[in-house]
Design a protein around this motif. Sequence first.
Motif, mmCIF file in Angstrom:
data_model
loop_
_atom_site.group_PDB
_atom_site.id
_atom_site.type_symbol
_atom_site.label_atom_id
_atom_site.label_comp_id
_atom_site.label_asym_id
_atom_site.label_seq_id
_atom_site.Cartn_x
_atom_site.Cartn_y
_atom_site.Cartn_z
ATOM 1 N N THR A 182 0.922 -1.160 0.084
ATOM 2 C CA THR A 182 0.020 0.129 -0.083
ATOM 3 C C THR A 182 0.758 1.221 0.017
ATOM 4 N N ASP A 183 2.062 1.231 0.305
ATOM 5 C CA ASP A 183 3.065 2.213 0.299
ATOM 6 C C ASP A 183 4.041 2.649 -0.716
ATOM 7 N N LYS A 184 3.797 1.601 -1.922
ATOM 8 C CA LYS A 184 4.937 1.816 -2.677
ATOM 9 C C LYS A 184 4.520 1.416 -4.130
ATOM 10 N N ARG A 185 5.041 1.914 -5.080
ATOM 11 C CA ARG A 185 4.727 1.367 -6.532
ATOM 12 C C ARG A 185 5.728 2.098 -7.488
ATOM 13 N N THR A 186 6.055 1.267 -8.678
ATOM 14 C CA THR A 186 7.023 1.628 -9.641
ATOM 15 C C THR A 186 6.099 1.781 -10.700
ATOM 16 N N THR A 187 6.463 3.004 -11.589
ATOM 17 C CA THR A 187 5.959 3.099 -12.787
ATOM 18 C C THR A 187 6.835 3.098 -13.854
ATOM 19 N N THR A 188 6.686 2.272 -14.867
ATOM 20 C CA THR A 188 7.922 2.083 -15.997
ATOM 21 C C THR A 188 7.208 2.495 -17.269
ATOM 22 N N MET A 189 7.632 3.529 -17.908
ATOM 23 C CA MET A 189 6.918 4.002 -19.266
ATOM 24 C C MET A 189 8.005 3.783 -20.498
ATOM 25 N N HIS A 190 7.230 3.234 -21.494
ATOM 26 C CA HIS A 190 8.038 2.907 -22.849
ATOM 27 C C HIS A 190 7.498 3.652 -23.745
ATOM 28 N N SER A 191 8.376 4.071 -24.677
ATOM 29 C CA SER A 191 7.586 4.623 -25.969
ATOM 30 C C SER A 191 8.207 4.437 -27.447
ATOM 31 N N MET A 192 7.376 4.329 -28.327
ATOM 32 C CA MET A 192 8.012 3.814 -29.671
ATOM 33 C C MET A 192 8.740 5.066 -30.371
ATOM 34 N N ILE A 193 9.876 4.932 -30.317
ATOM 35 C CA ILE A 193 10.839 6.007 -31.033
ATOM 36 C C ILE A 193 11.467 4.950 -32.255
ATOM 37 N N ASP A 194 11.424 5.642 -33.429
ATOM 38 C CA ASP A 194 11.957 5.155 -34.469
ATOM 39 C C ASP A 194 11.493 3.576 -34.663
ATOM 40 N N GLY A 195 10.233 3.004 -34.308
ATOM 41 C CA GLY A 195 9.773 1.994 -34.583
ATOM 42 C C GLY A 195 10.267 0.933 -33.482
ATOM 43 N N LYS A 196 10.909 1.514 -32.369
ATOM 44 C CA LYS A 196 11.583 0.408 -31.327
ATOM 45 C C LYS A 196 10.787 0.857 -30.036
ATOM 46 N N LYS A 197 10.610 0.071 -29.376
ATOM 47 C CA LYS A 197 10.308 0.070 -27.772
ATOM 48 C C LYS A 197 11.436 0.688 -26.854
ATOM 49 N N VAL A 198 11.360 1.966 -26.453
ATOM 50 C CA VAL A 198 12.424 2.368 -25.602
ATOM 51 C C VAL A 198 12.059 2.699 -24.327
ATOM 52 N N LYS A 199 12.455 2.441 -23.254
ATOM 53 C CA LYS A 199 12.188 2.855 -21.995
ATOM 54 C C LYS A 199 12.505 4.337 -21.804
ATOM 55 N N VAL A 200 11.697 5.125 -21.356
ATOM 56 C CA VAL A 200 12.117 6.490 -21.445
ATOM 57 C C VAL A 200 11.874 7.078 -19.915
ATOM 58 N N MET A 201 11.194 6.353 -19.109
ATOM 59 C CA MET A 201 11.166 6.904 -17.636
ATOM 60 C C MET A 201 10.802 5.832 -16.637
ATOM 61 N N GLU A 202 11.371 5.936 -15.415
ATOM 62 C CA GLU A 202 10.920 4.793 -14.315
ATOM 63 C C GLU A 202 10.688 5.912 -13.311
ATOM 64 N N ILE A 203 9.423 5.676 -12.538
ATOM 65 C CA ILE A 203 9.326 6.336 -11.223
ATOM 66 C C ILE A 203 9.025 5.531 -10.195
ATOM 67 N N VAL A 204 9.579 5.742 -9.188
ATOM 68 C CA VAL A 204 9.353 4.889 -7.944
ATOM 69 C C VAL A 204 8.586 5.790 -6.933
ATOM 70 N N TYR A 205 7.512 5.581 -6.430
ATOM 71 C CA TYR A 205 6.538 6.268 -5.409
ATOM 72 C C TYR A 205 6.679 5.581 -4.308
ATOM 73 N N GLN A 206 6.941 6.295 -3.225
ATOM 74 C CA GLN A 206 6.869 5.918 -1.863
ATOM 75 C C GLN A 206 5.977 6.857 -0.999
ATOM 76 N N ARG A 207 5.192 6.248 -0.289
ATOM 77 C CA ARG A 207 4.286 7.152 0.354
ATOM 78 C C ARG A 207 4.942 7.909 1.626
ATOM 79 N N ALA A 208 4.513 9.226 1.736
ATOM 80 C CA ALA A 208 5.251 9.887 2.878
ATOM 81 C C ALA A 208 5.011 9.571 4.313
ATOM 82 N N ALA A 209 5.628 9.475 5.101
ATOM 83 C CA ALA A 209 5.608 9.154 6.312
ATOM 84 C C ALA A 209 4.430 9.652 7.058
ATOM 85 N N GLY A 210 3.202 8.916 7.848
ATOM 86 C CA GLY A 210 2.153 9.515 8.299
ATOM 87 C C GLY A 210 1.091 9.888 7.291
ATOM 88 N N LYS A 211 0.951 9.435 6.123
ATOM 89 C CA LYS A 211 0.023 9.786 5.255
ATOM 90 C C LYS A 211 -0.955 8.721 4.969
#
Length: 129
Positions: free
Chosen positions: A100-129
């Motif tokens: 419930t306190d952590k998730r990871t989002t990975t984004m890929h885009s098609m660039i020049d016909g190839k699937k390319v990882k463009v971003m990864e975000i690690v989310y962590q819930r702030a303490a006390g939230k």
Amino acid sequence: MGQEMVSEGTEENKMLGQVWLVSSFKGEFGGEVFEGRGHVGYDPASKQYVGSWIDSMTPVATQMKGTYDPKTKAMTLQTKGVDMQGKPSTGTMTTVYQGTDKRTTTMHSMIDGKKVKVMEIVYQRAAGK
């Protein structure tokens, strides 16, 4: 691709009724202030999750649709919009929920016909939230 960058930000999520998760993101990207807004909900007619994303660096809303796999705790959304240069872009955004306190989002885009990882975000819930 380009050089890897690390940045920090905050995201606040609220439910709009029992249907839509509305997200507000604030942070920095490439030394610039970055803000974004998104919403995701389940469409019973199409039996898939749908949503959109807008941000301070992209002139067109990104549309999203996809599925959630309860076994892997992963939501995979196909995206359609434009890239930061204003060119049409398609891709995939996969979010894996690690409790419930952590998730990871990975984004890929098609660039020049190839699937390319463009971003990864690690989310962590702030303490006390």
